[in-house]
Each structure stands twice: as structure tokens, then as C-alpha cells.
Design a protein around this motif. Structure first.
Motif, mmCIF file in Angstrom:
data_model
loop_
_atom_site.group_PDB
_atom_site.id
_atom_site.type_symbol
_atom_site.label_atom_id
_atom_site.label_comp_id
_atom_site.label_asym_id
_atom_site.label_seq_id
_atom_site.Cartn_x
_atom_site.Cartn_y
_atom_site.Cartn_z
ATOM 1 N N GLY A 20 0.769 -1.230 0.000
ATOM 2 C CA GLY A 20 0.000 0.000 0.000
ATOM 3 C C GLY A 20 0.802 1.283 0.000
ATOM 4 N N PHE A 21 2.133 1.199 -0.156
ATOM 5 C CA PHE A 21 2.954 2.408 -0.200
ATOM 6 C C PHE A 21 3.039 2.952 -1.628
ATOM 7 C CE2 PHE A 21 4.351 0.178 3.622
ATOM 8 C CZ PHE A 21 4.361 1.214 4.544
ATOM 9 N N ARG A 22 3.742 4.054 -1.804
ATOM 10 C CA ARG A 22 3.927 4.681 -3.109
ATOM 11 C C ARG A 22 5.430 4.637 -3.467
ATOM 12 N NH1 ARG A 22 -0.168 7.877 -5.008
ATOM 13 N NH2 ARG A 22 1.298 9.317 -6.020
ATOM 14 N N PRO A 23 5.932 3.440 -3.759
ATOM 15 C CA PRO A 23 7.378 3.267 -3.844
ATOM 16 C C PRO A 23 7.961 3.485 -5.247
ATOM 17 C CG PRO A 23 6.334 1.134 -3.901
ATOM 18 C CD PRO A 23 5.216 2.154 -3.817
ATOM 19 N N ILE A 24 7.767 4.691 -5.807
ATOM 20 C CA ILE A 24 8.472 5.015 -7.055
ATOM 21 C C ILE A 24 9.877 5.427 -6.630
ATOM 22 C CG2 ILE A 24 8.509 6.413 -9.145
ATOM 23 C CD1 ILE A 24 5.526 6.894 -8.790
ATOM 24 N N VAL A 25 10.765 4.464 -6.588
ATOM 25 C CA VAL A 25 12.084 4.713 -6.009
ATOM 26 C C VAL A 25 13.034 5.395 -6.989
ATOM 27 C CG1 VAL A 25 11.860 2.785 -4.409
ATOM 28 C CG2 VAL A 25 12.945 2.405 -6.632
ATOM 29 N N ARG A 26 12.640 5.455 -8.268
ATOM 30 C CA ARG A 26 13.525 6.124 -9.233
ATOM 31 C C ARG A 26 12.674 6.700 -10.355
ATOM 32 N NH1 ARG A 26 18.752 5.682 -11.828
ATOM 33 N NH2 ARG A 26 19.017 7.826 -12.530
ATOM 34 N N LYS A 27 12.974 7.938 -10.733
ATOM 35 C CA LYS A 27 12.347 8.580 -11.884
ATOM 36 C C LYS A 27 13.471 9.192 -12.712
ATOM 37 C CE LYS A 27 8.789 11.256 -10.957
ATOM 38 N NZ LYS A 27 7.930 12.265 -10.267
ATOM 39 N N LYS A 28 13.580 8.761 -13.948
ATOM 40 C CA LYS A 28 14.654 9.270 -14.799
ATOM 41 C C LYS A 28 14.047 9.883 -16.055
ATOM 42 C CE LYS A 28 19.203 8.256 -16.569
ATOM 43 N NZ LYS A 28 20.292 7.264 -16.681
ATOM 44 N N ASP B 174 2.701 10.411 -11.516
ATOM 45 C CA ASP B 174 3.007 9.367 -10.529
ATOM 46 C C ASP B 174 1.839 8.418 -10.312
ATOM 47 O OD1 ASP B 174 5.463 10.538 -10.287
ATOM 48 O OD2 ASP B 174 5.239 11.134 -8.186
ATOM 49 N N ASP B 175 0.624 8.951 -10.233
ATOM 50 C CA ASP B 175 -0.537 8.082 -9.994
ATOM 51 C C ASP B 175 -0.695 7.071 -11.122
ATOM 52 O OD1 ASP B 175 -1.118 9.297 -7.611
ATOM 53 O OD2 ASP B 175 -2.728 10.557 -8.403
ATOM 54 N N ASP B 176 -0.446 7.493 -12.355
ATOM 55 C CA ASP B 176 -0.528 6.568 -13.486
ATOM 56 C C ASP B 176 0.578 5.527 -13.427
ATOM 57 O OD1 ASP B 176 -2.765 7.779 -14.561
ATOM 58 O OD2 ASP B 176 -1.627 9.093 -15.897
ATOM 59 N N VAL B 177 1.773 5.932 -13.021
ATOM 60 C CA VAL B 177 2.874 4.976 -12.876
ATOM 61 C C VAL B 177 2.485 3.886 -11.872
ATOM 62 C CG1 VAL B 177 5.251 4.661 -12.070
ATOM 63 C CG2 VAL B 177 4.670 6.645 -13.480
ATOM 64 N N LEU B 178 1.933 4.289 -10.744
ATOM 65 C CA LEU B 178 1.562 3.324 -9.713
ATOM 66 C C LEU B 178 0.424 2.426 -10.178
ATOM 67 C CD1 LEU B 178 1.804 5.728 -6.648
ATOM 68 C CD2 LEU B 178 3.355 3.838 -7.177
ATOM 69 N N THR B 179 -0.538 2.999 -10.912
ATOM 70 C CA THR B 179 -1.625 2.168 -11.456
ATOM 71 C C THR B 179 -1.064 1.119 -12.403
ATOM 72 O OG1 THR B 179 -3.283 3.905 -11.228
ATOM 73 C CG2 THR B 179 -3.721 2.184 -12.857
ATOM 74 N N LEU B 180 -0.192 1.533 -13.309
ATOM 75 C CA LEU B 180 0.398 0.590 -14.268
ATOM 76 C C LEU B 180 1.213 -0.481 -13.545
ATOM 77 C CD1 LEU B 180 1.496 3.051 -17.089
ATOM 78 C CD2 LEU B 180 -0.315 1.324 -17.227
ATOM 79 N N ALA B 181 1.935 -0.085 -12.508
ATOM 80 C CA ALA B 181 2.730 -1.070 -11.767
ATOM 81 C C ALA B 181 1.827 -2.082 -11.069
ATOM 82 C CB ALA B 181 3.635 -0.355 -10.761
ATOM 83 N N ARG B 182 0.710 -1.601 -10.490
ATOM 84 C CA ARG B 182 -0.233 -2.538 -9.853
ATOM 85 C C ARG B 182 -0.808 -3.495 -10.895
ATOM 86 N NH1 ARG B 182 -2.136 2.467 -7.618
ATOM 87 N NH2 ARG B 182 -1.225 2.796 -5.550
ATOM 88 N N TRP B 183 -1.178 -2.972 -12.065
ATOM 89 C CA TRP B 183 -1.685 -3.824 -13.134
ATOM 90 C C TRP B 183 -0.637 -4.848 -13.545
ATOM 91 C CZ3 TRP B 183 -4.572 -0.220 -17.174
ATOM 92 C CH2 TRP B 183 -5.715 0.325 -16.563
ATOM 93 N N ALA B 184 0.607 -4.402 -13.625
ATOM 94 C CA ALA B 184 1.685 -5.308 -14.034
ATOM 95 C C ALA B 184 1.810 -6.472 -13.054
ATOM 96 C CB ALA B 184 3.000 -4.541 -14.140
#
Length: 812
Positions: A247-255, A290-300
Motif C-alpha cells: 500500500g505504499f507509493r514506492p516510485i524509487v527512481r524517476k529518470k 506518478d498516480d498513473d505509474v503506480l496504477t500501471l505497476a499494480r496492473w503489471a
């Protein structure tokens, strides 16, 4: 219908009917749309429809004749045969029944979207592709923004013809497939309007090392072809899997990628797509929120979990996604098992290391972790490919899927454009050769006929060096190396190498240096951000340029630093990562951008205002609180609570108490959510007053370099007295032994993170005999020292057994 299947009616068991790509799309629609994932609908022709097409047009014998006596390594001959095969297939008419069914299915799809003629993607799906053990980047053609029934029919014939591209013919020959036994299904799906949105690729592992703990999301503006085909360096986001699940928001890297171009709809009705330059605004900003990144990661993760259940084994995935710029909705458009890193079994890891320094000619994103040397061949057009010789370094602006027969003969690949999910990167990874992509200048910086060394062994940045440099390759089998009782940890200087280093046999990170991370990832003095208005105008302009996109200068520091630290914590999770707060000397801080006005001139910075003494001091406290904020973000927002912190150069217990109070002011409290706080033992007072320090901290880490310097009164930078500097001095060893004994009596852990155990196996053996809890070593020493520690532990066990026997029994 006889020759058409709705995608929602097929799944993974139907690969023989509709090929791997369409079977996977159907699986997504049937199993994962109910879980909230969006997948565009559509239909597919069957493999039998393709075979019927060949029979109706009497194409089988001409195809066999053109493929007879194939010389796949003869580039010119392969291209000639391919060109003729595609011509005869694309010009043959479709059977009337198949044509009628295609038109009816397309019209029904258009009506379902409220249109007379909707825009669709026409994708090839071979019966031998996207399998868990067989896949290749861009084998067959896809056609985007196809409109109207006549255009769909033409695109289906073109897709059939793409079964005979040079890369597809060569690939089937390499895999041992009968050239006519592989059939083609064609999928027709509603387009996602990412031409006015964004698109990209997701991998559910780290593509360079095979580390399974993260999801990698790449993104660029426009249709996904620009990312898949390597036309751009995309934005890249790294998300930690387990923290996301919790349940965290772990985008640990953005390049931020350069995103040079976009693929968009062409003007007019059936002007399919075109490539246009990206705008300056697009290049300067991220293409995904960021919200879209997290959604895509959850889907993945949902996709990976489903495929793993279906296959009965862990199945990392390669997923294409798109964001509709009109509706704002995200879609998964394709998914397939990842077939490079996930298939690497083999008994060993190969660790490459340069033995020489050299002149770096160009650099870019490293693909793989190998090193290769050879003669460069700059290829600016496909017509130059026949000149390429086996073992050369292929240098180009980008690569095309048709180049695959040549690429597999290269020693290494260097391109000007593309990211880690580009065609060049995917092919290089599958072939196991090093590649450097996105250099920006490879075709002008490198010259045909010159010798170069391509190194991808130094982290995420790959370097091309002039000449041939010597390098070592160590092959090891982690599974066969026994683990000692003493914890064997790593010193890690740079986050870029973290995912690879985490795969070595280790028990976590005993030392990560904060100053190294913020020198590389931030590069600006903290007080230059908190006191920006006091700086000279020219310094302000430089900082403004570097912090573009961050209205709050403090946020730039916290965001960048937390990404570097978070990458380390993610790579080694759930093993501990001990982060030492910054320990620059005043002269080193002054060299950071904007740092000079805030640093005093000291005669001996080594013994001056450094470490703990800065953190609570009113002239640096606000800078330290930025470091604290970055640590909090990693632990609280990213959810990576395996991160511990360490205080360097803490001269007295009173000073330690002041630092803990400053941390508390910043919201970082020892013991809260399991936070451990260690202190460096690098001053004799740390050993002499170990009992007092043990009341404040959870453990100690011996810094053998400074401890030796201060115990023996030696300037370790002085060449004249360098021979006297020796961590094995009886005085240094006595302090180490004292510290271990006192700390253990107080119930505190002791490790060592200095250089000595890496350099001197006998010093490591001494510490093991004294009962040290952990050794933290440089990566190149971890295996050698682990073996030495195992020997020492066995020796101690044998001695204890002998002593017990000599007194007539075993100790209780």
C-alpha cells in the motif's frame, strides 16, 4: 464465423489457433479486465485462415523454392529472398470468405464504438512467438491507425507478408522451426489514442540484472512505437513490488528521458502514422504522472501473478501499455512472458571488471553488465550492413528489426538513440552482448576501423573507451558458496550498480555513503537550496537550470536524494541497508555547486567541521534536516523500512545525543517503525567510551581508515609516512577488540565497514575470532573474504571442539 475469433473468446490455450500475441490479449480480456485492468477489444484471424490463404493462392511451393538452400548469414542473399517472398504474399488476393468475414468483424467493431469506420491497430501474431522460451523483438509487422474495411484487408495481407522479413526468416532458422510450419494470425484491436497521450513498455523485473523485486515502467509521448522501436530515450520509473503490494507509493527512481520524437496520427483519413519532433515542453517534462505509474505497476503485478499461476512458475512479464489522451484512460495493449533474464539459468554469475583506466570517448545507457573490445563499424544505412564483419562493434543512430542477422555477429552495439527497452537493447540482452544506447553522438564520436572497449560493468552508465583495455571476468556460482555465521555485507558507493550487486551472496549493505549519492544525484550544496536568495546571480542561474521543474528548491534535494537512497533500499530489500549521513569535509562541501559561501577555510579539514558536529550546528542544521527528510521519504512514503542510518565522526556521547535530537526535530526517531541508528567507530573515543555510546545507539560500525589514522597519529594522505599506516597495528586491533567486547556486553551489534577486511584477509580473520557480527566489504572482495571467513569459523569450531574434548566433555 469460420476464420475469425473474438479476442474475448480466446486465451493462452489457443496459441496454435491465434498465435502468442493474440492469445495473450484474449487472456487479458477474459481474466484481468474483471480485476479492473483495461484492454482494448477486437478480433483475430485464425492460423487456419492463413494456411487457407496460402492454399487458395498456391503460394506454398513458391515459398519453399525461395527458401531452399537458404544462407542466413549472407545478408544480401537473405534480403533478396525476403523481398521476393513479401512481394508474392502481399500481392495475392485473400479468399472471398475470409475477406467477407474480416469486413463484417471490422464493421461490428466500428459500430460498437459508435463509428462507421473506427481506427484500429492490425498486429501480427505468429504461432511460435511470445512463448516463454521463444520471443524476439519486432519479428513481424504491426500497422497503426488503420481506417476503413479496404485498409484493414490490405493491412492483413501486409501482415501475412511480414512473416518473411529477413529477421523472421533468420530467427526461425536459428530456433529450428520449419519455415512453413509457423502460421500467422492477425489481431485487429481498437486504437488507444496515445498519439495525443503517452505509451511505453513495462517489465516486471530489472532488465539489466534480472532482479525480480521491481517493476520498470518506460514512457514517452505519442504512440508506443517510438519506445518499442528504440526511436527515443524514454522516461523511466522504477517501482518496488513488495512495498507497492503493502500500500505504499514506492516510485524509487524517476529518470527523465530525452524523448526526441513522437509517433502520431498522419493527416487525413488513412494516412496511418508519422514521426514528428517532440516539443521542448515534452522533452523537459515527464510523460506520465506518478498516480498513473503506480496504477500501471499494480496492473503489471496482477498480470504477472496471473501468468505465474497459469504457468505454474514465476513468470516475469513484458507489457505494452498506452494512455488515451482524449479520455485519460490507461490500457494494457499487449503482454508476453519476458524471455531473456527470466530464462537465464546457468550455474554462475559473471562479474566483469576493467583492469585499466582509459579515455572515455562517449557514454550512454548500459545494457547488460559485460565488457567487450573490438573494431568499430559505423553503419548509417541498411545498405552498409553487408560490410559488417563478425566481431566488430556495431555503431549506428538506431537499429531496425531487419538488422538482427547482423547484430548477432557483433561484439557490442552502440547507438545514438533509444532506451533500455529499445530494439537494440532487447536484442543485445537476448544475444548476451553489451550495448550502450542513447549516446547522442556515437556515429560522430566513433570511427570505422578504430579499436574501442565497450564497458557496461560500471553501473547504469556505459562507457566507450579508446583502444583495447584489459579486463577480468570472474565466474561464480552463488548457490554453491556456503554462508558463514558472520554476516557478510557490502559497501555500495553508487545506486546505479545496486540491482546487480544485490544478486551477489550478501547479507545487506553495511555502508552506503550519503555524500556519494548526493554528489552524483544532487550535486548542489544543501544550503544553496535553503538560502538560495543569498547566492550570486550567476550561481542562481546555474541552480535554476539544474532544478528546472522544481519550484521548491528544497524538494529537488529531497526528491533526488530519496531516489538514490530508495534505489539501494529497494535493491537489497528485505536485507538491511545502513546509510551513513553525509561526511564530506569542508573543502569537499565547498566544491559542490553553490557551496563556497557556506564553508569555512580549514587548515586540516580531516579533523575539522565534519560528520556529527555539522548536523546540530546552527550553520548546517537545516541542510542536515533535508537529509533527514529524504530518509523519511524512503522509509515512510516508499515503505522501505529496511533502511537504517549511521552517524559518522561522532566525537563524544553528548554530541551523539544532540544529533539524535536534531533527527527527532526532523521527524526521524530512533525505534519508531523499527528505525535503527548506528554510530561509526572511527575515533579512539568511540572505543574508549563504548559503554556510553551503546546507551544512545543500536550498534557500531568500525571505520578502520580513520581509526588507524587517529590511533597512530598519521595523515593517511602523506606519502612520506604512508608505510606506517597499517590497520593491522596492535594498537588498532586492541581498540577493535575492546569495542567488540564492551558493545556485546551492552547487547549492541558491531560491524566493520572500513577497507581493511577487503585488503587483508588476516585482519578479517582476527575480527571473526573476536566475535564481530558483520563485515562490510567492497564487491570485488566479497567472495574472497567470505571464503576466508568460512575457513576461520571452521578453525574456531575445531579449536572449540578440541578444547571441549581435552576436558572430558562438551560445553553446555
Amino acid at each position: 464465423m469460420r476464420w475469425i475469433r473474438e479476442l474475448s473468446q480466446v486465451g493462452l490455450d489457443d496459441v496454435a489457433q491465434v498465435g502468442g500475441k493474440n492469445a495473450s490479449s484474449g487472456e487479458l480480456l477474459r481474466a484481468l479486465v474483471p480485476l479492473g485492468i483495461r484492454v482494448p477489444g477486437g478480433f483475430a484471424t485464425t492460423a487456419e485462415a492463413y494456411r487457407s490463404f496460402l492454399r487458395a493462392s498456391a503460394l506454398e511451393e513458391p515459398i519453399r523454392a525461395l527458401l531452399r538452400d537458404l544462407r542466413k548469414d549472407d545478408t544480401a542473399d537473405l534480403e533478396r529472398r525476403s523481398r521476393e517472398l513479401r512481394r508474392i504474399v502481399a500481392s495475392a488476393p485473400l479468399p472471398p470468405e475470409l475477406e467477407a468475414e474480416l469486413v463484417a468483424a471490422y464493421q461490428a467493431l466500428s459500430r460498437s464504438h459508435g463509428e462507421a469506420a473506427t481506427d484500429v491497430a492490425v498486429r501480427s501474431s505468429a504461432t511460435a512467438e511470445d512463448l516463454p522460451t521463444a520471443s524476439f523483438a519486432g519479428q513481424h509487422e504491426s500497422f497503426l491507425n488503420v481506417r476503413g474495411a479496404a485498409s484493414v484487408l490490405r493491412a492483413v495481407r501486409d501482415a501475412y507478408a511480414s512473416l518473411f522479413t529477413p529477421r523472421a526468416i533468420s530467427y526461425r532458422a536459428d530456433m529450428g522451426f520449419d519455415q512453413l510450419a509457423v502460421a500467422l494470425s492477425v489481431g485487429v484491436q481498437k486504437m488507444v489514442r496515445s498519439d495525443v497521450g503517452s505509451a511505453g513498455v513495462i517489465f516486471t523485473l530489472d532488465t539489466e540484472t534480472g532482479h525480480r523485486g521491481v517493476v520498470i515502467v518506460t514512457s514517452s509521448f505519442g504512440l508506443g512505437e517510438s519506445v518499442v522501436q528504440g526511436r527515443v530515450v524514454p522516461d523511466q520509473f522504477t517501482v518496488h513490488k513488495q512495498a507497492l503490494r503493502r500500500g505504499f507509493r514506492p516510485i524509487v527512481r524517476k529518470k527523465l528521458g530525452t524523448k526526441e520524437t513522437c509517433v502520431v496520427y498522419g493527416p487525413g483519413g488513412d494516412a496511418r502514422v508519422r514521426e514528428v519532433p517532440s516539443t521542448p515542453e515534452q522533452r523537459a517534462g515527464f510523460s506520465l504522472e506518478d498516480d498513473d505509474v503506480l496504477t500501471l505497476a499494480r496492473w503489471a503485478l496482477l498480470v504477472e501473478d496471473h501468468y505465474s499461476r497459469r504457468r505454474g512458475a514465476d513468470t516475469p512479464m513484458d507489457i505494452e501499455w498506452a494512455k488515451d489522451g482524449v479520455t485519460g484512460e490507461l490500457f494494457v495493449v499487449q503482454a508476453r512472458p519476458e524471455t531473456v533474464m527470466s530464462q537465464r539459468k546457468g550455474p554462475s554469475l559473471r562479474v566483469y571488471r576493467l583492469r585499466q583506466e582509459g579515455e572515455a570517448v562517449t557514454s550512454g545507457l548500459a545494457v547488460g553488465e559485460a565488457i567487450a573490445a573490438g573494431t568499430a563499424r559505423v553503419v548509417r544505412a541498411a545498405s552498409e550492413l553487408p560490410l559488417f564483419q563478425p566481431g566488430e562493434i556495431l555503431v549506428s543512430v538506431t537499429t531496425d528489426p531487419d538488422w538482427e542477422p547482423v547484430m548477432k555477429r557483433a561484439a557490442a552495439i552502440v547507438t545514438e538513440r533509444g532506451g533500455r527497452t529499445s530494439h537494440a537493447a532487447i536484442v543485445a540482452r537476448e544475444l548476451g552482448i553489451p550495448a550502450i544506447v542513447g549516446t547522442g553522438d556515437a556515429t560522430t564520436a566513433l570511427a570505422t576501423g578504430e579499436r574501442y572497449t565497450v564497458s557496461c560493468a560500471q553501473g547504469e552508465t556505459g562507457e566507450v573507451y579508446a583502444g583495447e583495455l584489459a579486463f577480468d571476468v570472474e565466474e561464480l556460482d552463488p548457490a554453491r558458496l556456503a554462508r558463514p555465521h558472520t554476516r557478510m555485507m557490502l559497501n555500495v558507493a553508487t545506486p546505479e550498480k545496486a540491482y546487480g550487486l544485490a544478486l551477489l551472496p550478501n547479507d545487506g549493505v553495511g555502508l552506503a555513503r550519503m555524500e556519494f549519492i548526493f554528489a552524483d544525484w544532487v550535486g548542489i550544496h544543501p544550503l544553496a537550496l535553503t538560502r538560495f536568495d543569498t547566492l550570486a546571480p550567476e550561481v542562481q542561474r546555474e541552480i535554476e537550470a539544474r532544478t528546472a521543474g522544481y519550484p521548491d528548491k528544497r524538494e529537488y534535494f529531497v526528491d533526488r536524494l530519496s531516489q538514490g537512497v530508495g534505489t539501494l533500499a529497494a535493491a537489497f530489500w528485505p536485507r538491511p541497508v545502513i546509510l551513513r549521513f553525509s561526511d564530506f569535509k569542508t573543502n569537499e562541501y565547498a566544491r559542490l555547486l553553490g557551496g563556497e559561501p557556506f564553508e569555512p577555510k580549514e587548515e586540516n579539514p580531516m579533523l575539522g567541521w565534519r560528520g556529527a558536529s555539522r548536523y546540530y550546528h546552527p550553520e548546517y542544521r537545516e541542510g542536515f534536516l533535508l537529509e533527514v527528510a529524504a530518509v523519511r521519504r524512503v522509509r515512510e512514503t516508499f515503505g522501505l523500512r529496511n533502511l537504517a542510518v549511521m552517524i559518522p565522526f561522532c566525537r563524544t556521547p553528548a554530541e551523539g545525543a544532540q544529533v539524535l535530537e536534531a533527527m527527532r526535530e526532523g521527524g526521524l526517531v530512533r525505534g519508531r517503525d523499527g528505525l535503527e541508528v548506528y554510530v561509526m567507530a572511527e575515533i579512539p573515543s568511540n572505543a574508549l567510551l563504548a559503554a556510553d555510546f551503546a546507551r544512545l545507539f543500536d550498534g557500531f560500525s568500525i571505520g578502520s581508515n580513520d581509526l588507524t589514522q587517529l590511533t597512530l597519529g598519521i595523515d593517511r594522505d602523506s606519502a612520506r609516512i604512508a608505510p606506517l599506516f597499517d590497520e593491522r597495528s596492535p594498537a588498532v586491533k586492541a581498540l577493535c577488540a575492546m569495542l567488540i567486547d564492551v558493545a556485546h556486553r551492552a547487547g549492541r551489534k558491531v560491524g566493520i565497514c572500513g577497507q581493511a577486511p577487503s585488503d587483508y584477509p588476516e585482519f578479517a580473520a582476527f575480527l571473526v575470532e573476536r566475535g564481530i557480527d558483520s563485515l562490510s566489504l567492497n564487491a570485488d572482495a566479497i567472495l574472497r573474504t567470505t571464503r576466508r571467513v568460512l575457513e576461520e569459523e571452521r578453525r574456531l569450531a575445531s579449536r572449540a571442539e578440541a578444547e571441549a574434548s581435552s576436558v572430558g566433555g562438551w560445553p553446555s
